[in-house]
Design an enzyme around this catalytic site. Sequence first.
Site, PDB file in Angstrom:
ATOM      1  CG  ASP A 123      51.006  37.537  24.011  1.00 50.45           C
ATOM      2  OD1 ASP A 123      50.029  37.919  24.687  1.00 50.45           O
ATOM      3  OD2 ASP A 123      51.513  38.235  23.102  1.00 50.45           O
ATOM      4  CG  LEU A 159      38.607  41.274  33.650  1.00 50.30           C
ATOM      5  CD1 LEU A 159      39.471  42.516  33.543  1.00 50.30           C
ATOM      6  CD2 LEU A 159      39.494  40.054  33.782  1.00 50.30           C
ATOM      7  CB  CYS A 167      36.674  48.513  27.926  1.00 55.11           C
ATOM      8  SG  CYS A 167      37.767  47.104  28.099  1.00 55.11           S
TER       9      CYS A 167
HETATM   10  P1  NAD Z   1      45.696  43.490  25.736  1.00 51.66           P
HETATM   11  O1  NAD Z   1      46.054  44.337  24.594  1.00 51.66           O
HETATM   12  O2  NAD Z   1      46.126  43.863  27.109  1.00 51.66           O
HETATM   13  O3  NAD Z   1      46.207  42.001  25.476  1.00 51.66           O
HETATM   14  C1  NAD Z   1      46.070  41.304  24.275  1.00 51.66           C
HETATM   15  C2  NAD Z   1      47.222  40.334  24.122  1.00 51.66           C
HETATM   16  O4  NAD Z   1      47.028  39.551  22.939  1.00 51.66           O
HETATM   17  C3  NAD Z   1      48.597  41.008  23.956  1.00 51.66           C
HETATM   18  O5  NAD Z   1      49.502  40.489  24.910  1.00 51.66           O
HETATM   19  C4  NAD Z   1      49.020  40.640  22.526  1.00 51.66           C
HETATM   20  O6  NAD Z   1      50.417  40.483  22.377  1.00 51.66           O
HETATM   21  C5  NAD Z   1      48.288  39.319  22.353  1.00 51.66           C
HETATM   22  N1  NAD Z   1      48.157  38.898  20.943  1.00 51.66           N
HETATM   23  C6  NAD Z   1      47.890  39.660  19.860  1.00 51.66           C
HETATM   24  N2  NAD Z   1      47.845  38.868  18.754  1.00 51.66           N
HETATM   25  C7  NAD Z   1      48.096  37.603  19.158  1.00 51.66           C
HETATM   26  C8  NAD Z   1      48.193  36.355  18.502  1.00 51.66           C
HETATM   27  N3  NAD Z   1      48.032  36.244  17.189  1.00 51.66           N
HETATM   28  N4  NAD Z   1      48.472  35.277  19.231  1.00 51.66           N
HETATM   29  C9  NAD Z   1      48.653  35.359  20.571  1.00 51.66           C
HETATM   30  N5  NAD Z   1      48.583  36.514  21.258  1.00 51.66           N
HETATM   31  C10 NAD Z   1      48.295  37.624  20.552  1.00 51.66           C
HETATM   32  O7  NAD Z   1      44.100  43.369  25.674  1.00 51.66           O
HETATM   33  P2  NAD Z   1      43.099  43.173  26.901  1.00 51.66           P
HETATM   34  O8  NAD Z   1      42.928  44.449  27.629  1.00 51.66           O
HETATM   35  O9  NAD Z   1      43.453  41.931  27.643  1.00 51.66           O
HETATM   36  O10 NAD Z   1      41.729  42.928  26.099  1.00 51.66           O
HETATM   37  C11 NAD Z   1      41.494  41.763  25.349  1.00 51.66           C
HETATM   38  C12 NAD Z   1      40.037  41.751  24.951  1.00 51.66           C
HETATM   39  O11 NAD Z   1      39.200  41.692  26.114  1.00 51.66           O
HETATM   40  C13 NAD Z   1      39.572  42.983  24.173  1.00 51.66           C
HETATM   41  O12 NAD Z   1      38.601  42.612  23.252  1.00 51.66           O
HETATM   42  C14 NAD Z   1      38.946  43.846  25.252  1.00 51.66           C
HETATM   43  O13 NAD Z   1      37.963  44.708  24.740  1.00 51.66           O
HETATM   44  C15 NAD Z   1      38.303  42.784  26.140  1.00 51.66           C
HETATM   45  N6  NAD Z   1      38.131  43.204  27.534  1.00 51.66           N
HETATM   46  C16 NAD Z   1      39.100  43.925  28.161  1.00 51.66           C
HETATM   47  C17 NAD Z   1      38.921  44.274  29.491  1.00 51.66           C
HETATM   48  C18 NAD Z   1      39.948  45.100  30.212  1.00 51.66           C
HETATM   49  O14 NAD Z   1      39.614  45.615  31.278  1.00 51.66           O
HETATM   50  N7  NAD Z   1      41.158  45.249  29.697  1.00 51.66           N
HETATM   51  C19 NAD Z   1      37.771  43.872  30.182  1.00 51.66           C
HETATM   52  C20 NAD Z   1      36.832  43.101  29.518  1.00 51.66           C
HETATM   53  C21 NAD Z   1      37.015  42.759  28.187  1.00 51.66           C
END
Ligand code: NAD
Length: 437
Positions: free
Chosen positions: A30, A151, A261
Amino acid sequence: MNLTVIGTGYVGLVTGTCLADMGNNVICVDINKEKVEQLKQGKVPIYEPNLEELFHKNIEGKRLHFTTDLKSAIKDSTVIFLALPTPQDEDGSADLSYVEAVSNDLGEIIDDYKIIINKSTVPVGTSDIVKNIISKKANFEFDVVSNPEFLREGFAVKDFMEPQRIIIGTSSIKAKEILARLYKPFIDVKRPIIFMDERSSELTKYAANTFLATKITFMNEIANLCEIIGADVDRVRMGMGSDNRIGNRFLYPGIGYGGSCFPKDVNALVKSSDEVNYDFKILKSVLEINKKQKKSLVPKVLKHYNNDLSNMRIAIWGLAFKPNTDDVREAPATDVINELLLRDVKICAYDPEAMPNIKKIYGDKIEFGENSYDILKDADCLLICTEWSEFVSPNFKKVKSLMKEPIIFDGRNLFELDTMRKNGFYYESVGRKIVSL
Ligand code: NAD
């Protein structure tokens, strides 16, 4: 297998932890140093049922590691997951800058065959974008795969461990074989891997999320109609849901959908459709209706108090966008709070998990309680915004004795109308008759 997961948010941390639990050696990367430090110290920065236990088990088993250093993290991994944010841009489209930035970095550092698997929700064509960015810099063979994540927050570990299906979009036989091996422990006859091309896979995620948002919104429209014509949405829901062509899930009306989402994914699909000159009318209506529905408790409160909320103290149960999460992104509770603050109302709120995140937004503009009862003291009315199970069977006598007036506006239909009548409450819910005092 040695795996790298880039991004340790809800999706990345759960993906990394669950894959480690299946015996893989996982390095999570991260960019957020503070978060990585916290994770290294054994602290889980988000709330998800069962995550903490699984996290510690795999840290102790030395299968789960954290770093900010991308280069060292991918060195021994053939499989690299992207679990990066794709937030809504100002124009409604999905902001791909995080995915593009990491693709650029990967292009510079990969020195061996890699499979880059995109778990983020991304518009159709993103696999090609990632491929192009990497191939501009990398001289090594690589594949880019679309593997959208389904999820649900609040059930994230369970959903990852027991997925209803795994979607893999790839045209590479090599990637297909490796992923089939990686995901083997998660599948069975009822939980298949469905292979397809990258574009269909990318669209599948949007189609699923926007369909669910539409289903919720349709029921909210039915509920609003019920309120006008004097029908009971609970009866209508049961009558409809018993038809197995419709099914009884996602038919519960309420104060709109929120979260990280559905809102952004509906917006993004509308935007991508506009870009190819397709007018996705139904989704445009979903956006409009949901925006209004999220505030819909407030007009009810205003009407009840003849538009005068001056000097009122209003209690709120539930701040997270749904139960079992601390996530408050686009939570209907925030729409309600914003509307009430405009009217100088004193707000006292309680949520089992989401209070720290709400505090980050509102600071001391609202008060918080230790439990669901202490915020009720001297409250003029109670608003329910999230259906946490601990709110479902309260001690009504105690609730009544603490409040100034026994008045509840319920955005999640937690209680039976008869129960509220018997317990002597004024009770307004969604799509059902008002119980008067
Ligand atoms: P989040 O914001 O909780 O986590 C994203 C992480 O990526 C953060 O910890 C951030 O610091 C990190 N990050 C940003 N830039 C980075 C880089 N250059 N290198 C390394 N780390 C970096 O997001 P999330 O909720 O986990 O969602 C991620 C993706 O999954 C999105 O596209 C979302 O739409 C999709 N998604 C989310 C869910 C959900 O329920 N949250 C479910 C299905 C799909």
